[in-house]
Design a protein around this motif. Structure first.
Motif, PDB file in Angstrom:
ATOM      1  N   PHE A   1       0.850  -1.190   0.000  1.00 19.70           N
ATOM      2  CA  PHE A   1       0.000   0.000   0.000  1.00 19.70           C
ATOM      3  C   PHE A   1       0.884   1.237   0.000  1.00 19.70           C
ATOM      4  O   PHE A   1       1.968   1.237   0.574  1.00 19.70           O
ATOM      5  CB  PHE A   1      -0.869   0.046   1.267  1.00 19.70           C
ATOM      6  CG  PHE A   1      -1.911  -1.023   1.343  1.00 19.70           C
ATOM      7  CD1 PHE A   1      -3.206  -0.798   0.917  1.00 19.70           C
ATOM      8  CD2 PHE A   1      -1.598  -2.275   1.859  1.00 19.70           C
ATOM      9  CE1 PHE A   1      -4.173  -1.784   0.993  1.00 19.70           C
ATOM     10  CE2 PHE A   1      -2.552  -3.270   1.949  1.00 19.70           C
ATOM     11  CZ  PHE A   1      -3.839  -3.026   1.517  1.00 19.70           C
ATOM     12  N   LYS A   2       0.400   2.288  -0.609  1.00 24.35           N
ATOM     13  CA  LYS A   2       1.064   3.595  -0.557  1.00 24.35           C
ATOM     14  C   LYS A   2       0.523   4.425   0.601  1.00 24.35           C
ATOM     15  O   LYS A   2       1.204   5.306   1.117  1.00 24.35           O
ATOM     16  CB  LYS A   2       0.874   4.365  -1.869  1.00 24.35           C
ATOM     17  CG  LYS A   2       1.529   3.692  -3.062  1.00 24.35           C
ATOM     18  CD  LYS A   2       3.021   3.728  -2.976  1.00 24.35           C
ATOM     19  CE  LYS A   2       3.654   3.117  -4.218  1.00 24.35           C
ATOM     20  NZ  LYS A   2       5.073   2.865  -4.023  1.00 24.35           N
ATOM     21  N   ASP A   3      -0.714   4.138   1.005  1.00 30.23           N
ATOM     22  CA  ASP A   3      -1.412   4.903   2.041  1.00 30.23           C
ATOM     23  C   ASP A   3      -1.495   4.067   3.323  1.00 30.23           C
ATOM     24  O   ASP A   3      -2.114   3.001   3.336  1.00 30.23           O
ATOM     25  CB  ASP A   3      -2.809   5.257   1.533  1.00 30.23           C
ATOM     26  CG  ASP A   3      -3.656   6.033   2.522  1.00 30.23           C
ATOM     27  OD1 ASP A   3      -3.215   6.268   3.668  1.00 30.23           O
ATOM     28  OD2 ASP A   3      -4.788   6.415   2.148  1.00 30.23           O
ATOM     29  N   ILE A   4      -0.883   4.538   4.397  1.00 25.32           N
ATOM     30  CA  ILE A   4      -0.872   3.813   5.670  1.00 25.32           C
ATOM     31  C   ILE A   4      -2.291   3.575   6.190  1.00 25.32           C
ATOM     32  O   ILE A   4      -2.594   2.527   6.747  1.00 25.32           O
ATOM     33  CB  ILE A   4      -0.004   4.534   6.732  1.00 25.32           C
ATOM     34  CG1 ILE A   4       0.067   3.732   8.034  1.00 25.32           C
ATOM     35  CG2 ILE A   4      -0.531   5.930   7.024  1.00 25.32           C
ATOM     36  CD1 ILE A   4       0.805   2.437   7.957  1.00 25.32           C
ATOM     37  N   ASN A   5      -3.174   4.548   5.980  1.00 25.39           N
ATOM     38  CA  ASN A   5      -4.541   4.404   6.480  1.00 25.39           C
ATOM     39  C   ASN A   5      -5.293   3.282   5.763  1.00 25.39           C
ATOM     40  O   ASN A   5      -6.072   2.554   6.374  1.00 25.39           O
ATOM     41  CB  ASN A   5      -5.301   5.727   6.373  1.00 25.39           C
ATOM     42  CG  ASN A   5      -4.698   6.770   7.275  1.00 25.39           C
ATOM     43  OD1 ASN A   5      -4.482   6.534   8.465  1.00 25.39           O
ATOM     44  ND2 ASN A   5      -4.382   7.923   6.727  1.00 25.39           N
TER      45      ASN A   5
END
Length: 96
Positions: free
Chosen positions: A54-58
């Motif tokens: 993923f690029k987005d931690i959320n």
């Protein structure tokens, strides 16, 4: 931009552990070294059976929480890449 990894480990007792990290190789080594006292430390060794980047931690955190609530059958369908079975298992509801 940093990558984040959702991962599933298969433990010595055949159970699964799901987590996230920004360094997958290091995290698996840490689990197997018993650095994390908790679920995996009493079920060593562990083996990586699934990961997704993923690029987005959320987004990684949301996926981790979702998968942690899945049945063993759903986790195994994901690990095997059997998306047809995963979809079928997702449709099944427990009737009381």
């Amino acid at each position: 931009m940093k990558d984040y990894y959702l991962y599933i480990l298969k433990c010595k007792d055949d159970s699964y552990y799901t987590g996230i990290t920004n360094n997958l190789e290091k995290r698996i080594q840490e689990h197997n070294a018993g650095i994390y006292k908790g679920y995996t430390s009493s079920r060593l060794p562990v083996k990586l059976v699934y990961s997704r980047t993923f690029k987005d931690i959320n987004e990684a955190i949301r996926s981790e929480k979702q998968i942690k609530n899945w049945s063993r059958a759903k986790k195994e369908a994901l690990i095997k890449g059997d998306f047809k079975l995963l979809k079928e298992l997702s449709k099944k509801k427990k009737i009381k």
